[in-house]
Design a protein around this motif. Structure first.
Motif, PDB file in Angstrom:
ATOM      1  N   THR A 150       0.531   4.258   1.451  1.00  0.00           N
ATOM      2  CA  THR A 150       0.425   4.936   1.884  1.00  0.00           C
ATOM      3  C   THR A 150       1.302   4.190   3.421  1.00  0.00           C
ATOM      4  O   THR A 150       1.271   5.070   4.145  1.00  0.00           O
ATOM      5  CB  THR A 150      -0.976   4.761   1.919  1.00  0.00           C
ATOM      6  N   HIS A 151       1.817   2.986   3.346  1.00  0.00           N
ATOM      7  CA  HIS A 151       2.423   2.696   4.435  1.00  0.00           C
ATOM      8  C   HIS A 151       3.363   2.805   3.412  1.00  0.00           C
ATOM      9  O   HIS A 151       4.440   2.459   5.094  1.00  0.00           O
ATOM     10  CB  HIS A 151       1.833   1.042   4.457  1.00  0.00           C
ATOM     11  N   GLU A 164       6.722   5.159   6.235  1.00  0.00           N
ATOM     12  CA  GLU A 164       6.847   4.673   7.263  1.00  0.00           C
ATOM     13  C   GLU A 164       7.653   3.420   7.290  1.00  0.00           C
ATOM     14  O   GLU A 164       8.773   3.258   8.405  1.00  0.00           O
ATOM     15  CB  GLU A 164       5.548   4.134   8.065  1.00  0.00           C
ATOM     16  N   ASP A 199       0.848  -0.983  -0.063  1.00  0.00           N
ATOM     17  CA  ASP A 199       0.411   0.321  -0.191  1.00  0.00           C
ATOM     18  C   ASP A 199       0.460   1.189  -0.448  1.00  0.00           C
ATOM     19  O   ASP A 199       1.220   1.669   0.951  1.00  0.00           O
ATOM     20  CB  ASP A 199      -1.073   0.119   1.203  1.00  0.00           C
TER      21      ASP A 199
END
Length: 202
Positions: free
Chosen positions: A185-186, A189, A183
């Protein structure tokens, strides 16, 4: 129009000046079209790119003799644009915090251009890709060296290896996102945690 050559001034014919201007516009159109096409499909053909640019294939090949040559120019342009953005990142202060900011900014650029990265890996040698990334790598190297001097980053492995691994992790995340296994968005991080495990002292 005049061009300076040595100590003399040489007249440039208006027709020649116009042809040069046309050539510059064509190159810009081709590179812009290539970025657009490769973002849609890393396997976009030269015919696809010529159509997107509104130019004939003969004109396209007149500027870029092969798809690898064009992909090379596209990667150089994307990196150049990325360097302008990364130059705005504050690299002063704590090296760990700075690395975090740099990774997040770099990931944003990688995410935008991940299809171009895929095309580059298909068309360019690993050595050429490394050469094209020498500018961004120099910025990371200076940051890592500063962190090592402060005791924030580990010193039991070469700086060149740490820089190379950061590059590979970022682009590896781009490949995983493109393949649908990560993903987006992950990714920032995850990349930050992975790089921190590689670099930071315990």
């Amino acid at each position: 129009m005049f061009e300076k050559r040595g100590q003399s001034m040489v007249h440039s014919a208006p027709g020649e000046t116009a042809r040069r201007a046309d050539a510059v516009r064509n190159v810009e159109s081709i590179i812009g079209a290539a970025i657009t096409c490769l973002a849609r499909d890393p396997n976009a053909t030269m015919a696809d790119i010529a159509k997107e640019a509104g130019l004939g294939r003969v004109t396209l090949y007149g500027h870029f003799a092969s798809r690898p040559a064009l992909v090379d120019a596209v990667v150089a342009r994307v990196i150049e644009q990325g360097e302008l953005a990364l130059a705005e990142v504050d690299v002063d202060g704590d090296p760990r915090a700075t690395l975090n900011r740099l990774i997040h900014s770099s990931w944003h650029l990688v995410d935008q251009s991940r299809a171009v990265v895929v095309a580059a890996q298909d068309e360019l040698t690993a050595e050429r890709i490394r050469q094209l990334h020498e500018g961004p790598a120099a910025r990371v190297r200076l940051l890592i060296e500063r962190g090592r001097e402060r005791g924030d980053f580990r010193t039991d492995m070469p700086v060149s290896w740490q820089v190379a691994m950061l590059h590979q992790i970022l682009h590896g995340a781009g490949i995983e996102v493109s393949a649908g296994r990560l993903d987006p968005t992950h990714a920032p991080e995850l990349v930050t945690r992975t790089v921190s495990a590689l670099l930071e002292t315990r």
